[in-house]
Design a protein around this motif. Structure first.
Motif, PDB file in Angstrom:
ATOM      1  N   VAL A   1      -1.750   5.542  -4.104  1.00  0.00           N
ATOM      2  CA  VAL A   1      -1.024   6.826  -4.086  1.00  0.00           C
ATOM      3  C   VAL A   1      -1.998   7.935  -3.702  1.00  0.00           C
TER       4      VAL A   1
ATOM      5  N   THR B   1       7.745   5.445  -1.354  1.00  0.00           N
ATOM      6  CA  THR B   1       7.075   4.349  -2.069  1.00  0.00           C
ATOM      7  C   THR B   1       7.844   4.007  -3.342  1.00  0.00           C
TER       8      THR B   1
ATOM      9  N   ILE C   1      -0.755  -0.894  -4.364  1.00  0.00           N
ATOM     10  CA  ILE C   1      -0.245   0.388  -3.858  1.00  0.00           C
ATOM     11  C   ILE C   1      -1.316   1.461  -4.039  1.00  0.00           C
TER      12      ILE C   1
ATOM     13  N   SER D   1      -1.918  -0.534  -8.898  1.00  0.00           N
ATOM     14  CA  SER D   1      -1.791   0.758  -8.220  1.00  0.00           C
ATOM     15  C   SER D   1      -3.014   1.624  -8.497  1.00  0.00           C
TER      16      SER D   1
ATOM     17  N   VAL E   1       2.541   7.077   6.576  1.00  0.00           N
ATOM     18  CA  VAL E   1       1.316   6.793   5.811  1.00  0.00           C
ATOM     19  C   VAL E   1       0.746   5.435   6.226  1.00  0.00           C
TER      20      VAL E   1
ATOM     21  N   ASP F   1       6.879  11.174   1.325  1.00  0.00           N
ATOM     22  CA  ASP F   1       6.210   9.870   1.499  1.00  0.00           C
ATOM     23  C   ASP F   1       6.139   9.131   0.163  1.00  0.00           C
ATOM     24  N   PHE F   2       5.767   9.885  -0.881  1.00  0.00           N
ATOM     25  CA  PHE F   2       5.633   9.242  -2.195  1.00  0.00           C
ATOM     26  C   PHE F   2       6.993   8.732  -2.679  1.00  0.00           C
TER      27      PHE F   2
ATOM     28  N   GLN G   1       0.790  -1.246   0.000  1.00  0.00           N
ATOM     29  CA  GLN G   1       0.000   0.000   0.000  1.00  0.00           C
ATOM     30  C   GLN G   1       0.815   1.286   0.000  1.00  0.00           C
ATOM     31  N   SER G   2       1.914   1.336   0.801  1.00  0.00           N
ATOM     32  CA  SER G   2       2.748   2.548   0.796  1.00  0.00           C
ATOM     33  C   SER G   2       4.150   2.186   1.278  1.00  0.00           C
TER      34      SER G   2
ATOM     35  N   GLU H   1      -0.313  12.391   2.275  1.00  0.00           N
ATOM     36  CA  GLU H   1       0.899  11.860   1.632  1.00  0.00           C
ATOM     37  C   GLU H   1       1.708  13.018   1.037  1.00  0.00           C
TER      38      GLU H   1
ATOM     39  N   SER I   1       5.897   4.412   3.000  1.00  0.00           N
ATOM     40  CA  SER I   1       6.179   5.407   4.040  1.00  0.00           C
ATOM     41  C   SER I   1       5.553   4.981   5.366  1.00  0.00           C
TER      42      SER I   1
END
Ligand code: SF4
Length: 442
Positions: free
Chosen positions: A308, A321, A306, A335, A273, A317-318, A267-268, A313, A270
């Motif tokens: 986004v 990922t 994932i 995604s 997050v 954070d992105f 999922q992420s 976020e 970070s």
């Protein structure tokens, strides 16, 4: 899960003397099975129902049912807005469909079955319908007759903050192991060779209901299924990283029928997050499990989900990922842009990410993942893969199509005498973005 639910409802209606039709004008019963994971599911259902109005006017005895997550979410609202709907059926109540259809046929009031009953129990065995089994490419379930899904648990207790499943499918409930094994044995007798064990969170199988103390754990269940002689391939979906145990990882080392493919939604990349998503693991814990899996089964294909643009976020954070993609190098990733789902906790979160930022991030991520997927698939070139034939290739060029143990589609040249369900060796000649090409290896 919805695909299997559709198949079950089809089987039950056939066993109640209905038969499938491809002509909607011939139908006596229409069941619209819905999923609200993606955005706009509700609008799509209402628009389809709008198109069915004329049909219902011409044929007042036609029974229209809306099933699945949208039915669960909308409940009475659905019938109030669309009085042509005779039956509203939540995902936990699909096994009541034949009874409700029979009641609706007797001109009862509109019927509503949307309980999220924790005492719900999946029936021991639903006999397969000859009408459905006859369709070798089985359009009702869009699965092939030699590979079947078997539900082992329903619902979810995890309450990820973006997800509606705990509200639409209710609390986690495992099915009795003996019932699962009896169903798989019966399927094997009918020629089914590949089983996918299905549930919202299969690797927490056996924890609920409260009286499940004597149930097997998921790894124990896997080993029992593998002991069934005529089952050749076992897959499972979906798993939660926090419930991936050392015992399950060990199965990949010594259960030969367990296909080396693991869909492990991250999922992420970070930690802040993941925390806001309530995922229950950190990136470091996730990566440690990936490392162990690869030590045990170096050729395992990993795929993931994932999201986004989850609320809050940041660019950092992105980027985390994106870094995770490079570290894990998944074979593939589903995604999505975050979108508010009714009832989910994240609806109330601040700092929603702007739509254009989400789109930009999604495209960036998908571009990176495509590069990695292509490289992964090129890595198969020259190798010999054990393929289960699924049928003629969709390309219509006389080629055959099948899947590797690691779940990658292979289109290959082979003699006309091949048949679906047959196991063959294929030499891979080319790795493409979403599939492989090859030739039969003699
Ligand atoms: S684990 Fe999370 S994402 Fe998966 S079904 Fe449960 S609540 Fe939804």
């Amino acid at each position: 899960m919805n695909e299997r639910d559709s198949e079950i409802m089809g089987q039950m209606l056939c066993n109640a003397d209905y038969s499938p039709t491809e002509d909607i004008h011939q139908a006596d019963v229409i069941v619209i099975n819905t999923c609200s994971i993606r955005e706009k599911a509700e609008q799509k259902v209402y628009s389809l129902l709008g198109r069915l109005k004329k049909l219902k006017q011409k044929k007042p005895d036609l029974i229209i049912s809306v099933a699945g997550c949208v039915a669960q979410q909308e409940g009475e609202r659905l019938q109030a807005r669309m009085p042509l709907v005779d039956i509203v059926l939540g995902p936990q109540q699909i096994y009541c469909l034949p009874e409700l259809v029979s009641r609706a046929a007797q001109k009862g009031k509109p019927l509503m079955a949307v309980d999220l009953s924790p005492s719900f129990e999946i029936p021991r065995y639903i006999p397969p319908s000859p009408a459905i089994s006859r369709q070798k490419d089985d359009r009702i379930a869009s699965t092939l007759y030699f590979k079947k899904f078997v539900t082992i648990m329903q619902g979810c207790n995890n309450f990820c903050t973006y997800c509606v499943v705990p509200y639409t499918r209710g609390r986690e409930t495992s099915r009795k192991p003996d019932d699962i094994l009896a169903e798989i044995e019966a399927l094997a007798e009918q020629g089914v060779k590949e089983i996918t064990l299905l549930g919202q969170n299969v690797n927490s199988y056996g924890k609920y209901p409260a009286d499940s103390r004597n149930y097997k754990s998921f790894p124990e269940l896997l080993r029992k299924v593998a002991a069934l002689e005529n089952i050749k391939r076992i897959r499972f979906t979906t798993s939660h990283p926090k419930d991936l145990s050392p015992e399950l990882i060990a199965c990949f080392a010594d259960v030969a029928k367990l296909c080396p493919h693991f869909h492990l939604p991250v999922q992420s990349g970070s930690n802040p997050v993941l925390k806001r998503m309530n995922r229950g693991y950190t990136v470091e814990e996730y990566l440690a499990k990936v490392d162990t899996l690869r030590q045990v089964k170096p050729d395992i294909a990993l795929t993931t989900d994932i999201i986004v643009g989850f609320p809050g976020e940041t660019d950092k954070d992105f980027q985390a990922t994106m870094d995770l993609l490079e570290t894990v190098r998944y074979h593939g990733a589903f995604s999505f842009k975050y979108s508010d789902r009714p009832q989910a906790k994240a609806v109330a979160f601040d700092n929603k990410v702007a739509e254009e930022v989400k789109s930009e991030r999604l495209s960036c991520l998908q571009q990176k993942q495509n590069e990695i997927s292509l490289q992964k698939n090129r890595g198969y070139e020259g190798s010999i893969q054990h393929i289960m034939v699924e049928g003629q290739s969709k390309n219509g060029d006389g080629q055959w199509s099948g899947r590797t143990m690691s779940n990658i589609i292979v289109n290959f040249e082979g003699p006309a005498a091949l048949s679906a369900g047959q196991e063959v060796q294929v030499r891979i000649t080319e790795g493409l973005l979403h599939s492989l090409r090859g030739v039969l290896s003699l």
